[in-house]
Design a protein around this motif. Sequence first.
Motif, PDB file in Angstrom:
ATOM      1  N   LEU A   1      -2.268  20.798  25.160  1.00 39.81           N
ATOM      2  CA  LEU A   1      -2.687  19.567  24.542  1.00 39.81           C
ATOM      3  C   LEU A   1      -4.202  19.497  24.644  1.00 39.81           C
ATOM      4  O   LEU A   1      -4.769  19.724  25.716  1.00 39.81           O
ATOM      5  CB  LEU A   1      -2.027  18.399  25.276  1.00 39.81           C
ATOM      6  N   TRP A   2      -4.871  19.225  23.549  1.00 39.63           N
ATOM      7  CA  TRP A   2      -6.329  19.174  23.472  1.00 39.63           C
ATOM      8  C   TRP A   2      -6.739  17.710  23.523  1.00 39.63           C
ATOM      9  O   TRP A   2      -6.340  16.921  22.670  1.00 39.63           O
ATOM     10  CB  TRP A   2      -6.746  19.825  22.164  1.00 39.63           C
ATOM     11  N   LEU A   3      -7.532  17.319  24.540  1.00 41.98           N
ATOM     12  CA  LEU A   3      -7.881  15.917  24.755  1.00 41.98           C
ATOM     13  C   LEU A   3      -9.387  15.697  24.648  1.00 41.98           C
ATOM     14  O   LEU A   3     -10.174  16.454  25.219  1.00 41.98           O
ATOM     15  CB  LEU A   3      -7.401  15.468  26.139  1.00 41.98           C
ATOM     16  N   ASP A   4      -9.775  14.650  23.954  1.00 46.10           N
ATOM     17  CA  ASP A   4     -11.179  14.316  23.719  1.00 46.10           C
ATOM     18  C   ASP A   4     -11.617  13.223  24.694  1.00 46.10           C
ATOM     19  O   ASP A   4     -11.126  12.097  24.637  1.00 46.10           O
ATOM     20  CB  ASP A   4     -11.324  13.834  22.276  1.00 46.10           C
ATOM     21  N   PHE A   5     -12.548  13.548  25.574  1.00 40.98           N
ATOM     22  CA  PHE A   5     -13.077  12.580  26.531  1.00 40.98           C
ATOM     23  C   PHE A   5     -14.572  12.377  26.342  1.00 40.98           C
ATOM     24  O   PHE A   5     -15.270  11.935  27.262  1.00 40.98           O
ATOM     25  CB  PHE A   5     -12.760  13.013  27.969  1.00 40.98           C
ATOM     26  N   ARG A   6     -15.069  12.641  25.145  1.00 44.43           N
ATOM     27  CA  ARG A   6     -16.488  12.437  24.860  1.00 44.43           C
ATOM     28  C   ARG A   6     -16.891  10.976  25.043  1.00 44.43           C
ATOM     29  O   ARG A   6     -18.033  10.682  25.367  1.00 44.43           O
ATOM     30  CB  ARG A   6     -16.826  12.918  23.456  1.00 44.43           C
ATOM     31  N   PHE A   7     -15.948  10.057  24.864  1.00 45.64           N
ATOM     32  CA  PHE A   7     -16.252   8.625  24.981  1.00 45.64           C
ATOM     33  C   PHE A   7     -16.736   8.243  26.380  1.00 45.64           C
ATOM     34  O   PHE A   7     -17.369   7.199  26.562  1.00 45.64           O
ATOM     35  CB  PHE A   7     -15.041   7.768  24.594  1.00 45.64           C
ATOM     36  N   LEU A   8     -16.451   9.093  27.375  1.00 50.23           N
ATOM     37  CA  LEU A   8     -16.909   8.811  28.735  1.00 50.23           C
ATOM     38  C   LEU A   8     -18.406   9.073  28.899  1.00 50.23           C
ATOM     39  O   LEU A   8     -19.021   8.587  29.843  1.00 50.23           O
ATOM     40  CB  LEU A   8     -16.122   9.640  29.752  1.00 50.23           C
ATOM     41  N   GLY A   9     -18.981   9.853  27.997  1.00 56.85           N
ATOM     42  CA  GLY A   9     -20.407  10.133  28.045  1.00 56.85           C
ATOM     43  C   GLY A   9     -20.844  10.968  29.238  1.00 56.85           C
ATOM     44  O   GLY A   9     -21.974  10.839  29.703  1.00 56.85           O
ATOM     45  N   LEU A  10     -19.965  11.821  29.725  1.00 63.57           N
ATOM     46  CA  LEU A  10     -20.256  12.639  30.902  1.00 63.57           C
ATOM     47  C   LEU A  10     -20.697  14.039  30.496  1.00 63.57           C
ATOM     48  O   LEU A  10     -20.274  14.568  29.471  1.00 63.57           O
ATOM     49  CB  LEU A  10     -19.009  12.746  31.784  1.00 63.57           C
ATOM     50  N   THR A  11     -21.522  14.630  31.337  1.00 62.80           N
ATOM     51  CA  THR A  11     -21.879  16.030  31.129  1.00 62.80           C
ATOM     52  C   THR A  11     -20.650  16.884  31.446  1.00 62.80           C
ATOM     53  O   THR A  11     -19.675  16.393  32.025  1.00 62.80           O
ATOM     54  CB  THR A  11     -23.039  16.459  32.056  1.00 62.80           C
ATOM     55  N   ARG A  12     -20.756  18.140  31.125  1.00 65.88           N
ATOM     56  CA  ARG A  12     -19.647  19.063  31.413  1.00 65.88           C
ATOM     57  C   ARG A  12     -19.303  19.036  32.896  1.00 65.88           C
ATOM     58  O   ARG A  12     -18.138  18.899  33.279  1.00 65.88           O
ATOM     59  CB  ARG A  12     -20.052  20.463  30.963  1.00 65.88           C
ATOM     60  N   ALA A  13     -20.299  19.154  33.751  1.00 62.44           N
ATOM     61  CA  ALA A  13     -20.070  19.165  35.204  1.00 62.44           C
ATOM     62  C   ALA A  13     -19.508  17.828  35.688  1.00 62.44           C
ATOM     63  O   ALA A  13     -18.606  17.798  36.528  1.00 62.44           O
ATOM     64  CB  ALA A  13     -21.366  19.485  35.937  1.00 62.44           C
ATOM     65  N   LEU A  15     -17.727  15.714  33.954  1.00 59.71           N
ATOM     66  CA  LEU A  15     -16.360  15.568  33.456  1.00 59.71           C
ATOM     67  C   LEU A  15     -15.374  16.326  34.338  1.00 59.71           C
ATOM     68  O   LEU A  15     -14.327  15.777  34.722  1.00 59.71           O
ATOM     69  CB  LEU A  15     -16.262  16.056  32.005  1.00 59.71           C
ATOM     70  N   ILE A  16     -15.714  17.548  34.698  1.00 64.63           N
ATOM     71  CA  ILE A  16     -14.845  18.338  35.567  1.00 64.63           C
ATOM     72  C   ILE A  16     -14.713  17.657  36.926  1.00 64.63           C
ATOM     73  O   ILE A  16     -13.613  17.548  37.484  1.00 64.63           O
ATOM     74  CB  ILE A  16     -15.383  19.783  35.713  1.00 64.63           C
ATOM     75  N   LYS A  17     -15.837  17.171  37.461  1.00 61.71           N
ATOM     76  CA  LYS A  17     -15.808  16.463  38.741  1.00 61.71           C
ATOM     77  C   LYS A  17     -14.948  15.204  38.643  1.00 61.71           C
ATOM     78  O   LYS A  17     -14.173  14.901  39.555  1.00 61.71           O
ATOM     79  CB  LYS A  17     -17.232  16.104  39.170  1.00 61.71           C
ATOM     80  N   PHE A  18     -15.064  14.476  37.544  1.00 60.84           N
ATOM     81  CA  PHE A  18     -14.271  13.268  37.333  1.00 60.84           C
ATOM     82  C   PHE A  18     -12.777  13.575  37.418  1.00 60.84           C
ATOM     83  O   PHE A  18     -12.037  12.902  38.117  1.00 60.84           O
ATOM     84  CB  PHE A  18     -14.604  12.644  35.970  1.00 60.84           C
ATOM     85  N   GLN A  59      -2.731   8.943  36.403  1.00 61.88           N
ATOM     86  CA  GLN A  59      -3.866   9.170  37.287  1.00 61.88           C
ATOM     87  C   GLN A  59      -5.179   9.167  36.503  1.00 61.88           C
ATOM     88  O   GLN A  59      -6.190   8.617  36.964  1.00 61.88           O
ATOM     89  CB  GLN A  59      -3.699  10.501  38.031  1.00 61.88           C
ATOM     90  N   ILE A  60      -5.166   9.754  35.317  1.00 67.71           N
ATOM     91  CA  ILE A  60      -6.355   9.757  34.472  1.00 67.71           C
ATOM     92  C   ILE A  60      -6.700   8.333  34.053  1.00 67.71           C
ATOM     93  O   ILE A  60      -7.859   7.908  34.124  1.00 67.71           O
ATOM     94  CB  ILE A  60      -6.164  10.669  33.237  1.00 67.71           C
ATOM     95  N   ARG A  61      -5.706   7.585  33.637  1.00 64.70           N
ATOM     96  CA  ARG A  61      -5.918   6.195  33.213  1.00 64.70           C
ATOM     97  C   ARG A  61      -6.515   5.375  34.355  1.00 64.70           C
ATOM     98  O   ARG A  61      -7.486   4.642  34.169  1.00 64.70           O
ATOM     99  CB  ARG A  61      -4.602   5.580  32.748  1.00 64.70           C
ATOM    100  N   GLU A  62      -5.946   5.489  35.528  1.00 60.43           N
ATOM    101  CA  GLU A  62      -6.444   4.748  36.691  1.00 60.43           C
ATOM    102  C   GLU A  62      -7.881   5.123  37.015  1.00 60.43           C
ATOM    103  O   GLU A  62      -8.699   4.254  37.336  1.00 60.43           O
ATOM    104  CB  GLU A  62      -5.532   4.988  37.890  1.00 60.43           C
ATOM    105  N   ALA A  63      -8.196   6.400  36.930  1.00 62.45           N
ATOM    106  CA  ALA A  63      -9.572   6.849  37.209  1.00 62.45           C
ATOM    107  C   ALA A  63     -10.553   6.295  36.181  1.00 62.45           C
ATOM    108  O   ALA A  63     -11.666   5.895  36.537  1.00 62.45           O
ATOM    109  CB  ALA A  63      -9.625   8.378  37.242  1.00 62.45           C
ATOM    110  N   ILE A  64     -10.142   6.244  34.923  1.00 57.89           N
ATOM    111  CA  ILE A  64     -11.003   5.676  33.885  1.00 57.89           C
ATOM    112  C   ILE A  64     -11.230   4.188  34.134  1.00 57.89           C
ATOM    113  O   ILE A  64     -12.354   3.696  34.038  1.00 57.89           O
ATOM    114  CB  ILE A  64     -10.407   5.914  32.479  1.00 57.89           C
ATOM    115  N   LEU A  65     -10.187   3.476  34.477  1.00 58.09           N
ATOM    116  CA  LEU A  65     -10.303   2.040  34.735  1.00 58.09           C
ATOM    117  C   LEU A  65     -11.192   1.733  35.946  1.00 58.09           C
ATOM    118  O   LEU A  65     -11.832   0.674  35.997  1.00 58.09           O
ATOM    119  CB  LEU A  65      -8.931   1.417  34.908  1.00 58.09           C
ATOM    120  N   ARG A  66     -11.247   2.634  36.901  1.00 57.29           N
ATOM    121  CA  ARG A  66     -12.094   2.448  38.086  1.00 57.29           C
ATOM    122  C   ARG A  66     -13.577   2.684  37.804  1.00 57.29           C
ATOM    123  O   ARG A  66     -14.423   2.312  38.599  1.00 57.29           O
ATOM    124  CB  ARG A  66     -11.659   3.388  39.221  1.00 57.29           C
ATOM    125  N   ARG A  67     -13.862   3.330  36.684  1.00 59.21           N
ATOM    126  CA  ARG A  67     -15.266   3.670  36.346  1.00 59.21           C
ATOM    127  C   ARG A  67     -16.081   2.439  36.091  1.00 59.21           C
ATOM    128  O   ARG A  67     -15.853   1.517  35.563  1.00 59.21           O
ATOM    129  CB  ARG A  67     -15.309   4.555  35.112  1.00 59.21           C
TER     130      ARG A  67
END
Length: 67
Positions: A1-13, A15-18, A59-67
């Motif tokens: 599954l290919w997921l787009d997380f560009r909306f988070l505005g994170l660098t590559r590093a 995003l991986i850390k997130f 888990q991804i949803r919860e992490a996004i909401l905590r941002r």
Amino acid sequence: LWLDFRFLGLTRAELIKFFREDAKVYLNDGYTFGNVEGEGFVRMNIGCPRSVVEKAFAQIREAILRR
């Protein structure tokens, strides 16, 4: 599954850390599928029980909401 997380505005590093530290989910870095085209994307292997995929998305949803 290919997921787009560009909306988070994170660098590559960032995003991986997130995903690894905040969401506790290990995904394939989209960068490996194209150094420009893949930036901000991740690949999720969904060849597993549905419960595992649902837990990962929760888990991804919860992490996004905590941002």
